[in-house]
Design an enzyme around this catalytic site. Structure first.
Site, mmCIF file in Angstrom:
data_model
loop_
_atom_site.group_PDB
_atom_site.id
_atom_site.type_symbol
_atom_site.label_atom_id
_atom_site.label_comp_id
_atom_site.label_asym_id
_atom_site.label_seq_id
_atom_site.Cartn_x
_atom_site.Cartn_y
_atom_site.Cartn_z
ATOM 1 N N THR A 1 0.615 -1.553 -0.140
ATOM 2 C CA THR A 1 -0.224 -0.349 0.050
ATOM 3 C C THR A 1 1.164 1.372 -0.207
ATOM 4 O OG1 THR A 1 -1.409 1.247 1.412
ATOM 5 C CG2 THR A 1 -0.036 -0.554 2.243
ATOM 6 N N ASP A 2 -0.235 2.581 -0.466
ATOM 7 C CA ASP A 2 1.193 3.909 -0.205
ATOM 8 C C ASP A 2 1.615 4.720 0.708
ATOM 9 O OD1 ASP A 2 -1.840 4.213 -0.008
ATOM 10 O OD2 ASP A 2 -2.234 5.599 -2.119
ATOM 11 N N GLU A 3 0.535 3.694 2.276
ATOM 12 C CA GLU A 3 0.366 4.099 3.579
ATOM 13 C C GLU A 3 1.383 4.153 4.162
ATOM 14 O OE1 GLU A 3 -2.991 3.602 5.799
ATOM 15 O OE2 GLU A 3 -4.740 3.307 4.119
ATOM 16 N N TYR B 1 -2.383 -0.845 11.065
ATOM 17 C CA TYR B 1 -2.483 -1.383 9.626
ATOM 18 C C TYR B 1 -1.461 -1.096 8.768
ATOM 19 C CZ TYR B 1 -3.057 -1.480 4.598
ATOM 20 O OH TYR B 1 -3.308 -1.542 3.559
ATOM 21 N N LYS C 1 2.070 -3.023 7.575
ATOM 22 C CA LYS C 1 2.157 -3.301 6.020
ATOM 23 C C LYS C 1 3.644 -2.913 5.414
ATOM 24 C CE LYS C 1 0.436 -4.621 2.961
ATOM 25 N NZ LYS C 1 0.033 -5.704 2.772
#
Ligand code: TDX
Length: 312
Positions: free
Chosen positions: A101-103, A128, A132
């Site tokens: 993810t870009d997060e 979260y 990741k």
């Protein structure tokens, strides 16, 4: 895009609250097999990886709001699960692609023209996104230390059919269908970079076909929109007044803005997205939720009860 009409796919899925057997309905039964199991269970993973040509690792606990409520499953699945899959890929020398993810890059200021690139430092905000980020780093270490043939992709926010009703866009569409007003966290100014799930899939297939081992590719379709604009579009497309939404309690630590620069994927691997127009993709998504209430209805009341308990 290359289409592999001769390949078979084994789906290993724990069927948590977020899984749904019905999502595989209609796929060719001779080419798609569902195995119910946990990616953190080496006994379940090993025989499947042993017979595979490639592992595409989509499995994750993925919802920020849940990770703020109970982080533990995020460590178990995202960290230990990724470790377990990597060890199997190492043992059996199987090609590995890790979906992320870009997060992992944290967030950008609302008025910052910058976008995330493959060189942006990791700076995750939530339980979260930190798990990741940890899983991405495990993949990099298994490439460098053990020679696992892996690639990584970090994608922006997905939308489209079959998305769980806990997520922003399906929550608001199904709220309107049920006669509930859409709920915007905080002031609704936060920006997300939307990509249709089919474009995410075509990018993953491109990386699997042509990606260079050890490389990371950012996936995005230039779809930046603030949350208020998205809710207004949903209301308009569903024939409601565009101000018929509620502002609710903000998410703790709510990331302000995500934005992806996907130049590397486009120039090095020749990928382009096909859903250029967000509003027509959104209209088709609304139609899918209207037509498929039996798919999402069983989860709706529980999701709304969870949000209501937090004033959201
Ligand atoms: O009811 C809501 N109201 C609201 O304003 C919900 C559910 C969300 N929001 C806001 C929060 C975010 O700014 O909408 C935006 C999108 O929220 P989510 O759908 O929860 O997505 P996000 O937190 O951005 O993360 C998603 O994209 C990146 C996925 O859940 C992640 O798995 C992925 O890594």
């Amino acid at each position: 895009m290359v289409k592999h009409t001769d390949h078979t796919v084994t789906v290993l899925d724990k069927l948590t609250y977020a899984g749904n057997r019905a999502s595989l309905a209609g796929l060719p039964e001779d080419r798609v097999r569902l195995v119910v199991g946990d990616i953190a269970d080496a006994g379940a993973v090993d025989p499947l990886v042993a017979e595979a040509d490639a592992v595409v690792h989509y499995a994750a606990e993925s919802h920020n709001d849940n990770s703020l409520h109970d982080p533990r499953p995020f460590l178990d699945t995202n960290i230990i699960g990724t470790y377990t899959l990597l060890e199997a890929a190492r043992r059996h020398q199987v090609r590995f692609h890790h979906i992320s993810t870009d997060e992992v890059y944290g967030d950008l200021e609302l008025d910052d023209p910058a976008r995330f690139t493959e060189h942006t430092p990791y700076n995750p905000s939530s339980p979260y996104s930190s798990t990741k980020a940890g899983s991405d780093l495990l993949v990099r270490a298994w490439v460098r230390s053990f020679g696992v043939r892996a690639t990584i992709s970090n994608c922006s926010n997905n939308y489209g059919p079959y998305q769980h009703v806990e997520k922003f866009i399906p929550r608001q569409i199904t709220n309107v269908i049920r006669g509930i007003r859409p709920k915007l966290y905080g002031t609704g100014e936060n920006v997300r970079d939307w990509i249709h799930a089919d474009d995410h899939s075509s990018a993953v297939l491109t990386i699997l076909d042509k990606g260079e081992i050890g490389q990371t590719y950012l996936i995005g379709a230039d779809g930046e929109k603030d949350n208020k604009t998205v809710v207004e579009s949903i209301l308009e497309l569903m024939g409601q007044p565009t101000d018929a939404y509620d502002l609710v309690t903000d998410r703790p630590g709510h990331d302000l803005r995500y934005a992806i620069d996907s130049t590397k994927l486009r120039t090095e691997l020749g990928w382009t997205p096909t859903y250029g127009d967000f509003d027509s993709g959104l209209a088709a998504t609304i139609e899918w939720y209207r037509q498929n209430e039996a798919w999402w209805a069983p989860a709706k009341d529980g999701v709304e009860a969870f949000y209501a308990s937090k004033g959201q």
